[in-house]
Scaffold this motif. Structure first.
Motif, short mmCIF file in Angstrom:
data_model
loop_
_atom_site.label_atom_id
_atom_site.label_comp_id
_atom_site.label_asym_id
_atom_site.label_seq_id
_atom_site.Cartn_x
_atom_site.Cartn_y
_atom_site.Cartn_z
N LEU A 17 33.15 39.64 32.11
CA LEU A 17 34.12 39.29 33.15
C LEU A 17 35.55 39.43 32.63
N GLN A 18 35.76 39.05 31.38
CA GLN A 18 37.09 39.19 30.78
C GLN A 18 37.50 40.66 30.70
N VAL A 19 36.58 41.50 30.25
CA VAL A 19 36.87 42.94 30.15
C VAL A 19 37.12 43.53 31.53
N ALA A 20 36.31 43.11 32.52
CA ALA A 20 36.49 43.60 33.89
C ALA A 20 37.86 43.21 34.43
N SER A 21 38.34 42.02 34.06
CA SER A 21 39.66 41.58 34.50
C SER A 21 40.75 42.41 33.82
N GLU A 22 40.58 42.68 32.53
CA GLU A 22 41.57 43.47 31.80
C GLU A 22 41.68 44.88 32.37
N LEU A 23 40.55 45.43 32.77
CA LEU A 23 40.54 46.80 33.30
C LEU A 23 40.83 46.86 34.80
N ASP A 24 40.97 45.67 35.40
CA ASP A 24 41.30 45.57 36.84
C ASP A 24 40.25 46.29 37.69
N ILE A 25 38.98 46.12 37.33
CA ILE A 25 37.91 46.87 37.98
C ILE A 25 37.81 46.58 39.47
N CYS A 26 37.87 45.29 39.84
CA CYS A 26 37.72 44.94 41.26
C CYS A 26 38.79 45.59 42.12
N ASN A 27 40.04 45.48 41.69
CA ASN A 27 41.13 46.04 42.49
C ASN A 27 41.06 47.56 42.56
N VAL A 28 40.67 48.19 41.46
CA VAL A 28 40.54 49.65 41.47
C VAL A 28 39.48 50.08 42.47
N LEU A 29 38.32 49.44 42.41
CA LEU A 29 37.23 49.80 43.33
C LEU A 29 37.59 49.48 44.77
N ASN A 30 38.17 48.32 45.00
CA ASN A 30 38.54 47.94 46.37
C ASN A 30 39.59 48.86 46.95
N GLY A 31 40.38 49.50 46.09
CA GLY A 31 41.37 50.45 46.58
C GLY A 31 40.76 51.67 47.24
N PHE A 32 39.50 51.95 46.93
CA PHE A 32 38.83 53.11 47.50
C PHE A 32 37.81 52.74 48.57
N VAL A 33 37.56 51.44 48.75
CA VAL A 33 36.57 50.99 49.73
C VAL A 33 37.03 51.34 51.14
N HIS A 34 36.14 51.93 51.90
CA HIS A 34 36.45 52.28 53.29
C HIS A 34 35.13 52.42 54.04
N SER A 35 34.74 51.35 54.72
CA SER A 35 33.47 51.36 55.44
C SER A 35 33.57 52.25 56.68
N SER A 36 32.54 53.06 56.86
CA SER A 36 32.51 53.95 58.02
C SER A 36 31.72 53.36 59.18
N LYS A 37 31.17 52.15 59.00
CA LYS A 37 30.38 51.52 60.05
C LYS A 37 31.30 50.86 61.07
N GLU A 38 31.00 51.05 62.34
CA GLU A 38 31.83 50.50 63.41
C GLU A 38 31.72 48.98 63.50
N TYR A 39 30.60 48.43 63.07
CA TYR A 39 30.38 47.00 63.23
C TYR A 39 30.82 46.20 62.00
N THR A 40 31.45 46.83 61.03
CA THR A 40 31.96 46.12 59.86
C THR A 40 33.44 46.41 59.67
N ALA A 41 34.11 45.53 58.92
CA ALA A 41 35.52 45.75 58.64
C ALA A 41 35.69 46.95 57.70
N GLU A 42 36.89 47.49 57.68
CA GLU A 42 37.15 48.64 56.80
C GLU A 42 36.90 48.28 55.34
N LYS A 43 37.31 47.07 54.98
CA LYS A 43 37.05 46.55 53.64
C LYS A 43 36.23 45.27 53.78
N PRO A 44 34.93 45.39 53.94
CA PRO A 44 34.08 44.24 54.27
C PRO A 44 33.99 43.21 53.15
N ILE A 45 33.79 41.96 53.55
CA ILE A 45 33.54 40.85 52.63
C ILE A 45 32.20 40.23 53.01
#
Length: 383
Positions: free
Chosen positions: A66-94
């Motif tokens: 978790l510490q390494v993932a935070s240092e590499l900013d993995i969540c934010n990097v991945l979320n920057g590319f998230v784009h759901s194509s489903k009509e019934y979900t948000a573009e960046k679903p939670i």
């Protein structure tokens, strides 16, 4: 920070351990533990010594990841590319209070710790301190949770996300990239024959001997010392290694240049399954340094020459037998090193002994049959 709070219900005061957490971006009180009435709590504390139960959790590895993932900013990097194509979900679903990027990061942490299915991930996670560290609950996390996260991440964004994560890694860590190893492997799947949505799962020879199942190939380039992956490529399961190499070698060079590596000062190493005249010509045309492997059967004269000229050589503190020469291979002068692999030698010797033992067993069986003329097998052969 957790606090003890009371709540009056039907004239009785009850106590709880409560912590403030953000739920969908808003602060909410979350009950961590119900303590009951004051008298009940007192009785529990008085009898604690007799009723105390301890439970251990795996902590060190998940905390470090978790510490390494935070240092590499993995969540934010991945979320920057998230784009759901489903009509019934948000573009960046939670889902279950977790973003798609966080879900993908967590399943990767799980794979780094233990091999488990996506459906079994939550059961494994509850044996660790992840719930405590992330202040969340995994009770509703199942395989569908991760499938939804993967579905929200476009396939065409994988290369860009991978490159960005790699750039973050190189900024935080001193990764040596002078020697790079290239290799391929394959994995069989249970993808149905009638499933036409997956185009790369094909039947073919695989290392697990499951030729009845569709398989997927994976090519990787990793650093020599730290085994950090710099490039990956998924491909059709029925493609041979040499053909895959021709398809990806230029992409590998482009990736190295994109992260600021000088391809002229890096050496890519590959095995004999990749080695061919066409592939060598292609690597040289790209201006890349390389080390390949030759098949002894195709270079018998070189093996015979080396057999009488092997000398002791120390490599990384280990003494090996090797012979170094300069000769012409496929129309070009190359440095060639012939060496004896002790591990391969031991394996071949074991194979010979196993084969001889099976021959001895077969001969003993024949002798027993011949020595007993009344046996059915002997009679059936007219002995």
């Amino acid at each position: 920070m957790a606090t003890i709070q009371s709540k009056i219900t039907n004239g009785h005061k009850y106590w709880y351990i409560v912590e403030s957490r953000r739920v969908n971006g808003k602060p909410r009180p979350v009950v961590l533990e119900y303590l009951g009435k004051a008298d009940d709590l007192l009785k529990r504390l008085q009898g604690l010594r007799d009723s105390l139960k301890l439970k251990s959790y795996s902590h060190g590895l998940v905390a470090k990841l978790l510490q390494v993932a935070s240092e590499l900013d993995i969540c934010n990097v991945l979320n920057g590319f998230v784009h759901s194509s489903k009509e019934y979900t948000a573009e960046k679903p939670i889902r279950n209070n977790m973003t798609a990027g966080a879900s993908l990061m967590l399943v990767a942490i799980g794979r780094a710790c233990v091999v488990t299915s996506k459906n079994g991930w939550a059961q494994w996670a509850r044996t660790t301190s992840l719930e405590y560290l992330l202040r969340t609950n995994f009770s509703k996390v199942d395989s569908q949770h991760f499938w939804d996260a993967m579905d929200a991440f476009p396939v065409e964004a994988i290369e860009s996300a991978e490159r960005q994560l790699l750039e973050n890694t190189l900024r935080h860590y001193n990764i040596k990239m002078d020697s790079l190893f290239y290799d391929t492997t394959n994995f069989y799947t249970y993808i149905n024959t009638t499933n036409s949505r997956c185009h790369i799962a094909k039947r073919g020879k695989n290392k697990q001997k499951r030729m009845d199942l569709r398989k997927i190939g994976l090519a990787l380039v990793v650093t020599k010392d730290d085994m950090i992956p710099l490039f990956h490529h998924s491909y059709e399961g029925n493609m041979n290694d040499a053909k895959v190499f021709r398809k990806v070698i230029e992409k590998i060079k482009n990736r190295l240049e994109a992260i600021g590596a000088d391809t002229k000062s890096h050496t890519i190493v590959f095995d004999r399954g990749i080695n061919s005249k066409k592939n060598i010509e292609l690597v040289e045309s790209l201006g890349m340094k390389y080390v390949g492997a030759l098949t002894p059967f195709h270079h018998k004269s070189l093996v015979e020459e080396a057999s009488t000229r092997l000398e002791e050589t120390v490599v990384n503190g280990k003494t090996i037998m090797a012979y170094r020469t300069f000769t012409n291979i496929w129309g070009r002068d190359m440095t060639v090193v012939v060496t004896i692999s002790d591990k391969l030698k031991e394996g071949q010797i074991r194979g010979i002994h196993t084969f001889l033992a099976s021959c001895d067993a077969a001969i003993s069986k024949i002798n027993r049959m011949l020595s007993n003329p009344n046996s059915k097998k002997t009679e059936s052969r007219g002995t």
